[in-house]
Design a protein around this motif. Sequence first.
Motif: not given
Ligand SMILES: C[S@@+](CC[C@H](N)C(=O)[O-])C[C@H]1O[C@@H](n2cnc3c(N)ncnc32)[C@H](O)[C@@H]1O
Length: 205
Positions: A97, A49, A70, A14, A114
């Motif tokens: 999560f 997320g 997130d 980010y 998503y």
């Molecule tokens: C590819 S991004 C997608 C973000 C959003 N859903 C979008 O479509 O723009 C994946 C997101 O999942 C979060 N993420 C990954 N593993 C996670 C976890 N174990 N707990 C919380 N968030 C998580 C990351 O920080 C990131 O913001």
Amino acid sequence: MSDVNKPEFWNELYINNSAAWDLKSPTPAFIDLLSSEYFDGRKKFLVVGCGYGYDAIEAAKKGFEVTALDFSEKAIEFARSLAQKEKVNINFLVEDFFNLNNTFSNSFEIIFDYVTYCAIDPKRRKEYADKIYQLLKPEGIFAIILFPIENRIGGPPFAVDVNEATDLFSEKLELIISTDKINSIKPRKGRELLQIYRRANGKKS
Ligand SMILES: C[S@@+](CC[C@H](N)C(=O)[O-])C[C@H]1O[C@@H](n2cnc3c(N)ncnc32)[C@H](O)[C@@H]1O
């Protein structure tokens, strides 16, 4: 090597403006879902997320009671200020999560994912599916747009196999729809699929 299981990995993307997945707007198929029969009569919503929060904000605008989670502080910082600008109330959680505590068990009527399933370590997919089940209220639904459905090495995004995902989520949830007839953005067309699962009233261990 950086570790996708750690928030630092995502924060760095980010900060470096490398959030290549970011649509800079709510997901078109998600906008359609918000007014669909599947979400009708359900209020308590978790976006897992949530990234920059566009989908969470869109759901809050439509009257859902939204929790957006997130573990990237950077993403949530942006999402919080956007929600403020858009004048919507969202319960933002900067949390992993997988560590979400038991007070959230059986809490949500809708959970939406998503591009988060493909972002987590593939070795943790079973743990992920179990957690979704734990967080859902009986009769609650889990809506996921599976992406990217393709053969690719490495990630994130890690390749998604529809049969694998269906088997995993169906262990405890009932699949009610699986369709590629959704409003995909052009570059993702043919590589994504919407699935909706329902948690039954009874309990599965
Ligand atoms: C590819 S991004 C997608 C973000 C959003 N859903 C979008 O479509 O723009 C994946 C997101 O999942 C979060 N993420 C990954 N593993 C996670 C976890 N174990 N707990 C919380 N968030 C998580 C990351 O920080 C990131 O913001």
